[in-house]
Structure formats: C-alpha cells, structure tokens
Enzyme design. Structure first.
Site, PDB file in Angstrom:
ATOM      1  N   GLY A 193       0.789  -1.229   0.000  1.00 11.99           N
ATOM      2  CA  GLY A 193       0.000   0.000   0.000  1.00 11.99           C
ATOM      3  C   GLY A 193       0.817   1.272   0.000  1.00 11.99           C
TER       4      GLY A 193
ATOM      5  N   CYS B  49     -26.630 -10.855 -16.418  1.00 15.09           N
ATOM      6  CA  CYS B  49     -26.109 -10.610 -17.764  1.00 15.09           C
ATOM      7  C   CYS B  49     -27.110 -11.108 -18.797  1.00 15.09           C
ATOM      8  CB  CYS B  49     -24.762 -11.316 -17.944  1.00 15.09           C
ATOM      9  SG  CYS B  49     -24.129 -11.211 -19.623  1.00 15.09           S
TER      10      CYS B  49
ATOM     11  N   CYS C 274     -25.163 -14.169 -20.849  1.00 17.28           N
ATOM     12  CA  CYS C 274     -24.793 -15.446 -20.241  1.00 17.28           C
ATOM     13  C   CYS C 274     -25.525 -15.738 -18.942  1.00 17.28           C
ATOM     14  CB  CYS C 274     -23.284 -15.499 -19.985  1.00 17.28           C
ATOM     15  SG  CYS C 274     -22.788 -14.509 -18.562  1.00 17.28           S
TER      16      CYS C 274
ATOM     17  N   CYS D 275     -21.977  -8.677 -19.185  1.00 24.07           N
ATOM     18  CA  CYS D 275     -20.786  -8.754 -18.339  1.00 24.07           C
ATOM     19  C   CYS D 275     -19.726  -7.826 -18.878  1.00 24.07           C
ATOM     20  CB  CYS D 275     -20.181 -10.166 -18.377  1.00 24.07           C
ATOM     21  SG  CYS D 275     -21.133 -11.399 -17.537  1.00 24.07           S
TER      22      CYS D 275
END
Lengths: 199, 265, 291
Positions: C32, C241, C244, C266
C-alpha cells in the site's frame, strides 16, 4: 493592621491619602513594594497570579467604585458570574442573582440588558449585587453607598450587616459618616502610613 | 483518587517554558522566555508588532523550532520536552491535547468541507467511526458556539467572519484539548462581534477548565480573558504578572507606555 | 513477429527494468505504500497506461503469457494496442483466457475469474494519491501517510453521507491495507474492492505520469473504508447478464437503439464468453457454437 471575622474596619483619611490604593493592594491589583498582606494563609504581596485568582474566586470579594463589565453581557449574568466560576449550576446562580437584584430594587425589565447603559446609581447597585452574591469570608468595599438614595443605601447597609453577622471580615471606605459610624467597629486613618517628606 | 496525588496534580505546571529563544540570523525573534502555566490558567502575551509575541507562540505550539530552550508539556505519560519530540508525537499532541486558533479562520478551517465535517474531522482523526455519533457531536458543538444546527451542512464560505471564527473554535475544542493557543482570536472582527466571541471564549475556558495562551495587541482582550499577562518588547519579556495588576500598576516603563497609549472611548 | 532486433526485450533497457523492479520490491515489502520511481517516456501519451506498461515490461519474461483488458474487455482499442505492443517488443504469447494468463494488465477492472498463485495483475493508475482531492499539497499528503494521519479520508465519506444520504463513491474507493496505509485501488468499481483483499495473485499498481508504484502481495488485507453505521456495500446493477445469465458479475449497460432500449452484459468479456461456451444462455443471448 488586622481584621477579624465579623469585624468591619473603616479606612479614613483625606482624599488622595491612599485609601483606595491600600484596598487595591489587598486585592492584589497594585503591587506591594514590601511587607506582607495575609488573606487567610495566602500572602497577596508574594503570591503567584493563580493563587490570587483562586483567592478572589471564593475567599476575597471586592466592590470597587466603578462597574467594569464585559460588554453585552446581561445584568443577571454579570451578577451571577462569581457563582458560575465556583461551579454553581447556571439556574441556581441566576436565581440567587435575581433575588439580590430584586432586593436592590433593580427593575426586572433591566435584568436582561447590559448594565453599561444604566445610571450611576443602578450600576453601583449591580456592582454591589455581584460582590454579595457569594458569601465571601473577606470583603473589600470601596464607597459602597456612593450615588445611592436613602432607600437603597439602607438595603446595602443591611447587606453589609448580614455579611458581618455570618462572620465576614470587612474593610470598607465610607464617605458617608453616618454609614461609617453604623458599620465600622474600628477606624484606621491611612494618613499615618503616608511617608513624611524629608524636610 | 488519593487526595494527595490530586493536590499534587493541581500544583504541577501544565507547560513549563525554560530559556526559550529563537533567532533569525543576528535578529532576535524571542529570547530567554521563562514561565510556567498551570491547568486552568489563561496567559496573555501582549506587545506591538515586532515584539516577538507571534514568534513565541509559534515556538510554543511547535510550528517553529526554537534555537534554544525547552517547552515541557505534561503529557499523559509524564512531562515531555515538546521541542525534542518526534514530529509524529507532536502532531498527535496537536490533534488531541492541544488546539490552535488562527487569527484568520480560513487558516484554521477546511473551506471546502461542511461545518459538520470541519468539527467532526478531529474526532475522525482519533478514530471515531460512527457517522451518527460524529454528526451529533458536531451539532452539539455548533450549538455551544451559537451556530444554528441547520447550518451543519453548509460550507464555511457561506458564513460571516464571526461565525467562521466560532466554527474554528468548535473545531478545535471538540476533542477536549487541555491547552489552547490563540493568535489574535478577535483580530479582524468588528467590535460587537468581538464582544460576543470574547464572552463565548470566557465561558468555554471556564466550563472546560482549559488553559490558554493568547497572543494579542489588544489590551482589552487580555483584560477580559487572561488571568496573567506577559509584556514583550524586542523579543524579551519585560514584565509579567496578574493581568489587572500589570495593566493597572505597570512597573516597567514600556508597559506604562503601552497602557497609557490605549484610546479611551 | 517481433522487432526484437530494434528494441530490448519488452522495450525498456535493462537498467530501467532494474530500477522498476527495485521499486516493485519495495512496494511488495510495504503493502500500500507509494514508491516513487523514475517513470520513463513511453511511446504512448500520459493517461494511456504508461505506468502499467512499465510495470508489465519490468515483470515479463519470455515464457510469460500476457492478457490485457480495458474496462474488462480484451477487444477495445487500448487493450488491443498494448497487447500488440508487447507482442512486438517482447514476443510473448498472448491470451484472452484469464485462467491461462501469467501476467494480466488491466485498466479499471479486476477479472471475475478468481486469480491463482503465480499470476500477476498489473493495474493502470491515473492518480495514486487517495487524499489528493481533499489535500492538494503533496508535502501534506506525504506527511499524512507517514504519520498515519487519515482523519481526512473519513471526512470525505462523511461529506458524501451528509450530501447524498450514503457514501456516494462508486469507483476509486479507498482501502486500508494491512491496517497501515490507505491506498487508492485505481478507478475499479467498488464492486471489485472485495477482490483486492485475500487475492492469491500479486497485484502491482503503476502510475506513469505521477511516477509511483505500489503493490499488494498475495493474501494481503485490504479493507474498504466505511462508517460503523454506513458499512461498505459492493454494489452493482440489479440485473443479470443478458448474454450469459451470470447473476453476480459486474455489468456494462449498453444502449441498443435510438428508443433507449438497453441490455446489460458482463463487463469481463472472457468471463462472459466462457460461461456461454459452457452452455449458459441469458435472455438476449444465443447459444454459442464451438469455442
């Protein structure tokens, strides 16, 4: 000199002889060049500022000739302030302040106004109310009855008598001979302390 | 608590300053300043421009590094010389036990953040993580400095100068600091606003048992707010003592000059 | 085809790669923490992924298999051109299949398919400093990171709630890493934030214009900042989606005609394609033939 509890000592002397100066020295407002000023077990002449402040908070009260206030603070809060600094709850402090103001004949409509616009006599009574709202064991009063009419003079004198009765030690400067005679148990002439010019 | 420890605590200074000096090359910023500040005391530092009072305040508050001397603060872990402290520790102190009120409120506020965010920031900086509680504390403090609760989401840019200054005070006091540094807190405000602010400060100092060090050129401010007074000239402290005594019975000739120069209204 | 005779492997010279690798090591050692590095001029302008490209270039070895995505898609301009760049200068194999890649460079999304140990995810970062928009001074923000002085971060979230009734930050949502540094995860949607922590892959972040590199080693703790009474919620469009039928992947909203009809697909093209290959069909999808 010394003052005992319940005693009222009057300072006398010609104008300019140092009565107010002496009172201010006891209050700590003027520096003492030498000597000691014992209030309880605090020597005001040598004490640190915080000790004098603590003394003034609960032990030593002072009613000067002039009312000095923070601008815009209502009269009732001016009078209640000594109690507030001692931690008395606001409602109770205000209650006691109002009682005293009523006793000193300050009309209720003035309580929420700042005393800076009051007449001399009214200001003096507010000053006195502030000085008596807390039962100080020691009191310094500089001309407490100046600018007062007969009725209010009587109220103030009875307040002082009440303070004496509860055991306060009081030093007062009274221009009015009658008041002086009534209040003071002893008199001290301050001119005896003034150094004589060397011839 | 054991009363003797309590009594001892009350007689230990909150801040001890020894021989504090700051030089700018050959010029004196401030020199040989010595004093103790006790809990609950308000110290006023007065002087004209160039007297060294602002330099002194900056050295005390850790904004400037002094060239000599110690500034010993009674931290929760015992007395520590803040001059020698690591920056991280000093910043933590500045966020918790200390507060600094700037003369210009814009220097002490985040102008792009709401009033509530400004007041809540110090709380969030020390770990407050509950939005509702933070907001409640912010609204409470706004009330104590006489800012209406419905202004909690307004930005300080929408406030008057006096309100901004009161917001700065709320922002500083929300974490209950023990020592507040103030640099001309009423400078730039008009007279009626000043009076109200001074009264507010008096009340808060008394209620919270704060100690404060106030730098100002205005003798009326010190008479109202300060228990003690230090008079500075040319970087040196020329006189110090009880406020009303220094103002009414000045010993040093410079103090006498200063006091007599005040315009009577 | 490669131009390897004209360029060093992966475009950057070895000294530069060494410098970048040192920065990466530091970043991985201090999760970080933003490590400054001497960002080079790349043959693409700032704002087009130069940081990510430099990190990828420093990491690549000839045996690597590279995937490049932009907003989850392998076939947008950026993804295509960066992928081609590395094909030309490094000659590495490329793929669109997440599970087969060894190095994945991404702009603004984390792939839906969970990553595995041994994979490297390289993020393109525009502004690495999470505090930048509240505190414009670099000197101040460095001090804040050094002294863990992060009160201001929560002020931003407080302001959001007071203004919008909820934390309005939808992407670029700051996280606290290993309980120490507050990090900007790049403009990934907050839906992706939970994937930052506990991820099996090495995650590297490169900001070319700002000249910073930072990292999350595998299985690091990365907690999204929030309030106790306004907890972090990884939100997405309330839809599945349309191609799919995946219920839990991040969706793109596509306007399909001038009447404003829309479909949700998606954002991760590889994820969607593999689901359709496996036989899943959404309301607007057609079964996929072959592979």
């Amino acid at each position: 000199m010394a003052v005992s509890p319940g005693e009222c000592l009057g300072l006398v002397g010609a104008s300019g002889s140092g009565k107010s100066t002496l009172m201010r020295m006891i209050w700590g407002n003027y520096l003492a060049a030498s000597g000691s000023i014992m209030v309880g077990d605090v020597d005001v002449a040598k004490a640190a500022p915080r000790e004098i402040i603590a003394l003034r908070r609960g032990t030593l009260g002072y009613v000067s000739q002039f009312l000095r206030v923070v601008p815009r603070v209502p009269t009732v809060d001016v009078v209640a302030e000594p109690l507030l600094t001692l931690g008395v709850p606001v409602a109770e402090a205000r209650g006691r302040a109002m009682a005293l103001l009523a006793q000193l004949n300050i009309p209720e409509r003035l309580w929420s106004l700042s005393p800076t616009t009051f007449s001399g006599g009214e200001q003096q009574r507010v000053n006195i109310a502030r000085g008596f709202v807390h039962p100080y064991p020691a009191l310094l009063l500089d001309e407490p009855t100046a600018s007062l009419d007969a009725v209010n003079r009587e109220v103030v004198l009875s307040l002082i008598e009440g303070a004496k009765a509860r055991g306060a030690a009081i030093i007062g400067i009274f221009h009015d001979e009658q008041a002086r005679a009534r209040m003071c148990d002893r008199l001290v002439d301050v001119t005896q302390f003034t150094p004589k010019a060397v011839q | 608590m054991d009363t003797s420890i309590w009594a001892k605590m009350k007689t230990q200074p909150l801040l001890s300053v020894r021989d504090l000096s700051k030089f700018y090359g050959g010029r004196i910023g401030c020199a040989e300043v010595n004093f103790d500040l006790f809990p609950g005391e308000v110290l006023g530092i007065v002087g004209e421009s160039g007297s060294g009072k602002s330099t002194l305040l900056s050295c005390l508050a850790g904004h400037l590094a002094p060239d000599r001397g110690e500034v010993i603060f009674a931290t929760s872990e015992g007395p520590r010389d803040t001059v020698l402290m690591a920056e991280a520790a000093r910043r933590r102190l500045a966020r918790t036990d200390w507060a600094y009120v700037h003369q210009n409120p814009r220097d002490g506020l985040r102008m792009g953040v709401s009033a509530g965010g400004n007041v809540g920031e110090r709380l969030m900086a020390v770990g407050a993580r509950h939005y509702g509680q933070i907001r409640e504390a912010a609204v409470d403090w706004l009330g104590r400095v006489e800012i209406a609760a419905d202004r909690v989401d307004d930005r300080p840019s929408a406030f008057s100068g006096g309100m901004q200054q009161r917001l700065q005070i709320a922002r500083n006091l929300v974490t209950g600091p023990r020592l507040v540094f103030m640099d001309e807190p009423t400078g730039g405000l008009d007279v009626s606003v000043q009076a109200r602010l001074l009264d507010l400060l008096r009340g808060l100092v008394r209620e919270m048992g704060l100690s404060a060090i106030i730098v100002t050129h205005d003798l009326a401010v010190v008479r109202l707010l300060a228990d003690r007074l230090m008079v500075m000239k040319g970087g040196y402290v020329v006189e110090q003592g009880l406020t009303d005594q220094v103002l009414d019975d000045p010993q040093h000739e410079y103090t006498q000059l200063l006091v007599s120069s005040v315009l009577q209204v | 085809m490669t131009d390897q005779s004209a360029y060093n492997f992966a475009y950057l010279d070895e000294q530069t790669k060494r410098m970048i690798r040192r920065a990466i090591l530091k970043g991985v050692a201090i999760p970080g923490y933003q490590v400054p590095f001497a960002s080079r001029e790349m043959p693409m302008p700032y704002g087009w992924g130069t940081g990510g490209v430099q990190v990828t270039a420093a990491c690549l070895v000839p045996e690597d298999r590279l995937k490049v995505i932009d907003q989850g898609a392998d076939d947008t301009t950026n993804a295509v051109s960066i992928r081609r760049f590395f094909q030309r200068t490094a000659g590495v194999a490329v793929t669109e299949v997440t599970a087969e890649a060894t190095v994945i460079q991404t702009r603004h999304r984390i792939p839906e398919t969970p990553l595995t140990e041994g994979q490297i995810l390289v993020y393109q970062v525009p502004i690495p400093e999470p505090l930048r928009f509240l505190e414009p001074r670099e000197t101040e923000t460095r001090k804040m990171h050094e002294l863990e002085d992060y009160g201001l971060m929560h002020v931003k979230l407080y302001e959001d709630i007071s203004r919008h009734g909820q934390i309005a930050t939808a992407y670029d949502y700051p996280v606290k890493v290993e309980g120490r540094y507050v990090m900007d995860p790049s403009p990934i949607p907050k839906f992706d934030n939970p994937k930052l922590g506990g991820n099996a892959a090495i995650q590297l972040f490169g900001a070319g214009r700002e000249q910073r590199i930072y990292a999350l080693p595998p299985y690091s703790e990365a907690i999204s900042l929030d309030f106790d009474d306004y907890p972090f919620a990884a939100s997405k469009a309330d839809h599945a989606c349309d191609l799919c039928a995946a219920p839990d992947s991040y969706l793109d909203e596509v306007i399909t005609d001038d009447q404003g009809s829309r479909m949700f697909v998606c954002s991760d093209t590889d994820f969607c394609a593999s689901r359709r290959k496996a036989g899943h069909v959404g309301p607007m999808g057609t079964p996929m033939v072959g592979g």
